[in-house]
Design a protein around this motif. Structure first.
Motif, PDB file in Angstrom:
ATOM      1  N   THR A 328      52.311  45.626 -86.471  1.00 38.05           N
ATOM      2  CA  THR A 328      52.017  47.025 -86.144  1.00 38.05           C
ATOM      3  C   THR A 328      52.597  48.010 -87.151  1.00 38.05           C
ATOM      4  N   GLY A 329      53.710  47.652 -87.780  1.00 31.76           N
ATOM      5  CA  GLY A 329      54.347  48.564 -88.726  1.00 31.76           C
ATOM      6  C   GLY A 329      55.151  49.671 -88.070  1.00 31.76           C
ATOM      7  N   VAL A 330      55.323  49.589 -86.724  1.00 31.75           N
ATOM      8  CA  VAL A 330      56.124  50.587 -86.019  1.00 31.75           C
ATOM      9  C   VAL A 330      57.220  49.870 -85.229  1.00 31.75           C
ATOM     10  N   SER A 331      57.843  50.557 -84.301  1.00 31.62           N
ATOM     11  CA  SER A 331      58.980  50.042 -83.544  1.00 31.62           C
ATOM     12  C   SER A 331      58.757  48.627 -83.003  1.00 31.62           C
ATOM     13  N   ASN A 332      59.696  47.724 -83.368  1.00 30.68           N
ATOM     14  CA  ASN A 332      59.630  46.362 -82.835  1.00 30.68           C
ATOM     15  C   ASN A 332      59.800  46.352 -81.317  1.00 30.68           C
ATOM     16  N   SER A 333      60.648  47.238 -80.808  1.00 35.96           N
ATOM     17  CA  SER A 333      60.883  47.304 -79.366  1.00 35.96           C
ATOM     18  C   SER A 333      59.604  47.672 -78.626  1.00 35.96           C
ATOM     19  N   MET A 334      58.926  48.708 -79.095  1.00 41.71           N
ATOM     20  CA  MET A 334      57.702  49.157 -78.441  1.00 41.71           C
ATOM     21  C   MET A 334      56.569  48.159 -78.656  1.00 41.71           C
ATOM     22  N   SER A 335      56.556  47.506 -79.815  1.00 43.37           N
ATOM     23  CA  SER A 335      55.531  46.488 -80.085  1.00 43.37           C
ATOM     24  C   SER A 335      55.717  45.289 -79.171  1.00 43.37           C
ATOM     25  N   ALA A 336      56.978  44.841 -79.026  1.00 40.02           N
ATOM     26  CA  ALA A 336      57.259  43.702 -78.154  1.00 40.02           C
ATOM     27  C   ALA A 336      56.967  44.045 -76.706  1.00 40.02           C
ATOM     28  N   ALA A 337      57.255  45.280 -76.311  1.00 43.40           N
ATOM     29  CA  ALA A 337      56.972  45.720 -74.946  1.00 43.40           C
ATOM     30  C   ALA A 337      55.472  45.681 -74.667  1.00 43.40           C
TER      31      ALA A 337
END
Length: 396
Positions: A328-337
């Motif tokens: 995604t190229g953005v926050s790993n936390s938000m991507s994993a969520a």
């Protein structure tokens, strides 16, 4: 305490937390027949208990990503551990099936917070080490279906099913203390992310092809094993008329495939490209499901087919997770969520469908095996397509 030792202990207590969240389900599964009988409920509530637990595991995901970025992963994971601890203490006081299922949903909220540990690992390590660690950590949780029925059966025989959750609460206390002392904390953002920015970020994530496909693929490839967890008490103890000992043996064999794949991936990661791991693992898992379907009338061959399927799945689920979360190229936390939300929702819906189909055919082994084979065919198509898409990318 030096940094390396602290990180190692963080991994240990995170494993305990994840293991406990999963074992909370697997310890009670051999006792679910007793639960529905005590509450004078129908058999289909056995699988529904698992579905609600999984749905609970996706309820908070959309909020946890931004909260992690705002307050730090450590604080949010500790809150999740505490929530799971409190929920575990509620369940023994259930007096009817409605209360039990509601409490199981609340307890399932503990699943929401597991991605935080994985996101932390992906931030701290490179591709090779991250895949190794995530494969190890995720597959260590597969010990839950092996050890869970053993512990659960022993508790149920010695006392009753309610004590299963007392054991779960004790383990939750251990992980809470360990994580509080050892988990490294990501630096919280100095500013609260505007709501509009949160929506834009999630839009970017959800429209990322590799993440969306990866989430759906993980849900599909894990369905035969998750469905087995939910329906095995009925298939083994009721349909086949086997004992608790047989149930434990079958669980150990089926999920032993994940254990072996976890060991194997420690040597294969870095030596084989993601493309090879995905394609070879897919073929092995499909062959296993095919064997289970053809020889469903022969219990031991059916079980060995499920063993091969779990081994194949364990070889490449970590690779797909890595590709999805870093695409995604953005926050790993938000991507994993987001990844967890999509796969959990898909998985819960699929389990209910499988449960309804098997219920229609009186939970016959044949109906379960055929549904799994159809899932295997879908898995074969989408996994090979996904592997081709990433073959010429940087994930190799």
């Amino acid at each position: 305490m030096d940094n390396k030792k602290s990180i190692l202990l963080f991994a240990v207590f995170f494993i305990i937390y994840e293991f406990n969240v999963y074992i909370a389900n697997d310890m009670i599964m051999p006792g679910m027949i007793s639960v529905v009988n005590e509450f004078h409920s129908s058999t289909d509530n056995i699988a529904k208990s698992l579905s609600l637990y999984i749905i609970g595991g996706s309820t908070l995901q959309i909020f946890l990503g931004p909260l992690c970025d705002r307050f730090g992963k450590r604080n949010i994971l500790l809150f999740g551990n505490l929530l799971f601890l409190v929920a575990s203490g509620i369940i023994p006081f259930a007096t009817n099936i409605g209360q039990f299922l509601t409490a199981r949903y609340i307890q399932g909220l503990g699943l929401c917070f597991i991605f935080i540990g994985y996101a932390t690992i992906h931030e701290l390590f490179d591709d090779k080490m991250a895949v190794k660690l995530c494969s190890l950590v995720s597959n260590i949780s597969i010990f839950a279906p092996l050890i869970g029925p053993v512990i659960g059966s022993a508790i149920i025989i010695a006392a009753n099913w309610r004590y299963v959750f007392i054991v779960t609460a004790i383990l939750a206390i251990v992980s809470l203390i360990g994580l509080a002392r050892n988990m490294p904390n990501s630096k919280p953002s100095s500013e609260i992310m505007p709501f509009k920015e949160i929506l834009v970020t999630y839009r970017t994530i959800i429209t990322t092809r590799f993440l969306l496909q990866g989430a759906i693929i993980i849900a599909v490839i894990c369905l035969p094993m998750i469905a087995w967890i939910g329906l095995a008490p009925v298939l083994v103890l009721k349909t086949l008329g086997k004992s608790y000992s047989d149930y434990i043996i079958y669980q150990s064999l089926v999920f032993g495939g994940f254990i072996l794949s976890s060991i194997s991936i420690q040597f294969l990661a870095g030596r084989f490209s993601f493309y090879k791991l995905i394609t070879r693992g897919t073929v092995l898992s499909f062959i296993g499901l095919l064997i289970a379907a053809i020889f469903h009338m022969h219990t031991w061959i059916f079980i060995m087919g499920m063993f091969l399927a779990s081994f194949g799945i364990g070889l490449y689920n970590g690779s797909i997770f890595r590709i999805a979360i870093t695409s995604t190229g953005v926050s790993n936390s938000m991507s994993a969520a987001t990844l967890n939300i999509v796969q959990s929702a898909s998985m819960a819906a699929s389990i209910e469908i499988v449960n309804k189909i098997c219920d229609h055919f009186n939970y016959s082994v044949a109906s379960f095996a055929i549904v799994n084979l159809i899932c295997g065919i879908v898995m074969l198509i989408i996994c090979f397509n996904f592997a081709k898409l990433v073959k010429n990318r940087s994930w190799q």
